[in-house]
Each structure stands twice: as structure tokens, then as C-alpha cells.
Design a protein around this motif. Structure first.
Motif, short mmCIF file in Angstrom:
data_model
loop_
_atom_site.label_atom_id
_atom_site.label_comp_id
_atom_site.label_asym_id
_atom_site.label_seq_id
_atom_site.Cartn_x
_atom_site.Cartn_y
_atom_site.Cartn_z
N GLU A 1 8.90 42.49 -21.32
CA GLU A 1 9.22 43.59 -22.22
C GLU A 1 10.16 43.14 -23.34
O GLU A 1 10.08 43.64 -24.47
CB GLU A 1 9.87 44.72 -21.42
N ILE B 1 5.14 43.98 -18.89
CA ILE B 1 4.36 45.04 -19.54
C ILE B 1 2.87 44.73 -19.63
O ILE B 1 2.07 45.61 -19.91
CB ILE B 1 4.90 45.33 -20.95
N ARG B 2 2.48 43.46 -19.37
CA ARG B 2 1.06 43.12 -19.49
C ARG B 2 0.76 41.88 -18.66
O ARG B 2 1.60 40.99 -18.54
CB ARG B 2 0.69 42.86 -20.95
N GLN C 1 3.49 39.17 -19.61
CA GLN C 1 4.28 39.39 -20.82
C GLN C 1 5.53 40.20 -20.49
O GLN C 1 5.46 41.25 -19.86
CB GLN C 1 3.46 40.11 -21.89
N ASP D 1 -5.49 47.73 -13.65
CA ASP D 1 -4.80 48.10 -14.90
C ASP D 1 -3.80 47.01 -15.22
O ASP D 1 -2.77 46.89 -14.58
CB ASP D 1 -4.09 49.45 -14.73
N LYS D 2 -4.10 46.21 -16.24
CA LYS D 2 -3.25 45.06 -16.56
C LYS D 2 -2.31 45.33 -17.73
O LYS D 2 -1.65 44.44 -18.22
CB LYS D 2 -4.13 43.83 -16.84
N GLN D 3 -2.31 46.60 -18.20
CA GLN D 3 -1.36 47.02 -19.24
C GLN D 3 -0.44 48.02 -18.58
O GLN D 3 -0.88 49.08 -18.13
CB GLN D 3 -2.10 47.67 -20.41
N TYR E 1 -2.55 44.96 -8.99
CA TYR E 1 -2.56 45.47 -10.37
C TYR E 1 -3.83 45.09 -11.12
O TYR E 1 -3.88 45.17 -12.34
CB TYR E 1 -1.35 44.91 -11.12
N ASP F 1 2.28 50.64 -18.68
CA ASP F 1 3.14 51.55 -19.43
C ASP F 1 4.41 51.86 -18.64
O ASP F 1 5.48 52.06 -19.21
CB ASP F 1 2.38 52.85 -19.73
#
Length: 317
Positions: free
Chosen positions: A158, A133-134, A156, A104-106, A101, A108
Motif C-alpha cells: 500500500e 493491496i494487489r 504490491q 480476488d487479487k485486488q 485469495y 480493497d
């Protein structure tokens, strides 16, 4: 050297990094089941509600009834790393668990989640993991280096885990001693405890075919007593950001699936996050892992970074 990850998408990646490590890392230290037995060890006697199981959410049914109908193997195989709940919305883990990952560390559409507050991987699967989510990874972490500094990350959740007890991190540095070449180094006195859901037996890797044999994750959370051997271990010789440990009982070891899990002091504060281990050649292009000593990221070195990233004060002592 091997990572302790067990992500289904990571086997080939981890093996590639493992091969890179064999070629590029000059120093290493020599490695001196069943569902109840980490390799060896024993079932955790007490609950560690803040120890987290990171597991895949891809292709996992959204309804509990459908999850319950799936096979035991599917439920166990979803687990790939451990983590530590340090804040109502943040989990601490190893950065290498997030190699798939990195771009892309955000998230969606979260691909993995955290099982919190339990000791049984099957029950965690049935209950459903909380989506991540992050991800926050230190800028100095190098995913191409199996022994890279900064092998630590924040995830993080959700939703907030307001009713789940949080882990306390150790803020106490190891006692300084002057040794080889005037380096100052730290070493903990007294026994340390490793916990995790990792593989229950050593894993053998075929370096030609990338095949791994002996994969058998633990259903229940396990523990094993360890001793800090940082002063004698070449992997830690010039790396005060690491803790090198050796099992108290021969045959105990952390293994694939234990990455990101906690190393606890005698007061049960978190002093380390599982990073990597060492193995030995078996000949015929085979390599054995999970037979003894392992390396943890030294948590006290990162408390300031963690608190800055999450803008909150942690439980430390």
C-alpha cells in the motif's frame, strides 16, 4: 509432500493439497525447539531487512497501544509466510501462500500485510504490517497441484518502502551438466543459506483428523546452511525451474511458515523462493514433515516475468 505455509485459514487447504500431492505426484525425494533455533539452524547473525514476514491483518487492532497489549501467541500466530522485498512497492513470495485469495487479487480491504525491516515477529506485529493491496500470480500456476510450476507471486504494498534496502536476485544460471536421459540440468556449487521465521520443530499431521501437532513459529529470523542436490533429487530431475536442497547439518530444515522465504547464494543473492518439502509416514495415519530436504522455485527463471509485471528493473547480479 507438504507446503511450507502456515496461514490460519490455510491449514485445511494445505492439508487437502498435501493429500492430493500424495496421490498425484509420482516423484519425491526422501527426507534424509526453541525460539533461537527454521527447525534446528540458528538465529540469523546479520540483518536481512528485505526478508518480509507476511501476516494477517484481520482482527488486528489499528492502534499500536492495543496491539502491544495482545499476547505473544497471537502476535506469533499472525505470521503465515515469508517474502522478499525486491522493489519499493513489491514483495516476491510463493504463489501457494495466496491460495485463500485466488478469487480476488485486488484487495480493497487488505486481509494481510508485510512486516518489513525487522527480525522479530513480535516487534513487527507491534509496529504494524504494511497492507498488501494487489497480488500477481503467473497464469500457469495450478493451486490444486502441490508441485505446480510457477509457484511464485508478486505482492504490491500500500505504501512505498523507499528507505528499506532491497534484495538482489541472482541472474546466474547453475552450471549445465548432461546427465540422465540426456537432460541438461543445473546445480549450484558451494553452500546456500535458507532464512525464515518458520516452525522450530517438525510437525506431525494426522491424516484423518487434519490435526497438526508441534506448531511453534520462531520469534526471531533464523538461518540454515543448505547444499544443492538437484541432480540427485527426483523432484528436480526434469524440473530446471526448481532447486532441491539438503541441509548441511543433520536436523536442520525449513518448515511451515518458511514458504516464500529466500534461498541465498554465497554472494547473498536470492536464488530461490521456498515452495514445498517432503515428509515421511509414521504409521497410524500420521505424517511427519520438516525433517530435511526441501524444494525452492528457481528465481533466475522468473526475472524477466517479474520486471515485466512491475515495469521496473531489479537489482540483479
Amino acid at each position: 509432500m507438504y507446503y511450507l505455509c502456515r496461514h490460519p485459514f490455510m491449514n485445511s487447504i494445505c492439508l487437502l493439497l498435501f493429500l492430493i500431492c500424495l496421490l498425484s505426484v509420482a516423484h519425491s525425494f526422501r527426507l534424509s525447539g526453541d525460539e533461537e533455533k527454521i527447525v534446528g539452524g540458528k538465529e540469523a547473525k546479520k540483518a536481512y531487512p528485505w526478508e518480509v514476514s507476511l501476516g494477517n491483518l484481520m482482527n488486528v487492532p489499528s492502534s499500536r497501544s492495543r496491539r502491544e497489549q495482545q499476547s505473544k501467541d497471537i502476535k506469533l500466530d499472525a505470521h503465515f509466510c515469508d517474502g522478499v522485498l525486491i522493489h519499493e512497492q513489491f514483495v516476491l513470495t510463493a504463489a501457494h501462500c495466496l491460495i485463500p485469495y485466488m478469487d480476488d487479487k485486488q484487495f480493497d480491504t487488505p486481509a494481510f500485510g508485510a512486516g518489513v525491516g525487522g527480525r522479530n515477529l513480535i516487534e513487527m506485529y507491534d509496529d504494524g504490517r504494511i497492507p498488501i493491496i494487489r497480488a500477481i500470480i503467473p497464469s500457469g500456476y495450478d493451486a490444486s497441484d502441490g508441485a505446480s510450476p510457477y509457484d511464485i507471486a508478486l505482492l504490491q504494498l500500500e505504501s512505498s518502502m523507499d528507505s528499506t534496502p532491497l534484495a538482489c536476485l541472482s541472474k546466474r544460471r547453475r552450471r549445465r551438466r548432461r546427465w540422465h536421459h540426456h537432460h541438461h540440468h543445473h546445480q549450484y556449487s558451494g553452500p546456500l543459506k535458507a532464512i525464515g521465521w518458520g516452525n522450530t520443530q517438525p510437525v506431525v499431521v494426522n491424516l484423518y483428523t487434519n490435526e497438526m501437532t508441534g506448531l511453534a513459529p520462531s520469534k526471531t529470523l533464523k538461518e540454515a546452511w543448505m547444499t544443492d542436490v538437484s541432480r540427485a533429487a527426483p523432484s528436480c530431475a526434469t524440473r530446471p525451474d526448481l532447486v532441491c536442497v539438503s541441509p548441511v547439518t543433520q536436523g536442520d530444515a525449513i518448515c511451515l511458515g518458511d514458504s516464500g522465504g529466500a534461498l541465498l547464494s554465497s554472494s547473498e543473492t536470492v536464488v530461490g523462493i521456498a515452495s514445498f518439502g517432503m515428509g515421511r509416514n509414521l504409521g497410524s495415519n500420521k505424517y511427519a514433515t520438516c525433517e530435511g530436504d526441501a524444494v525452492y522455485t528457481h528465481v533466475p527463471d522468473y526475472i524477466a516475468w517479474i520486471e515485466s509485471e512491475i515495469n521496473s528493473t531489479l537489482c540483479t547480479r
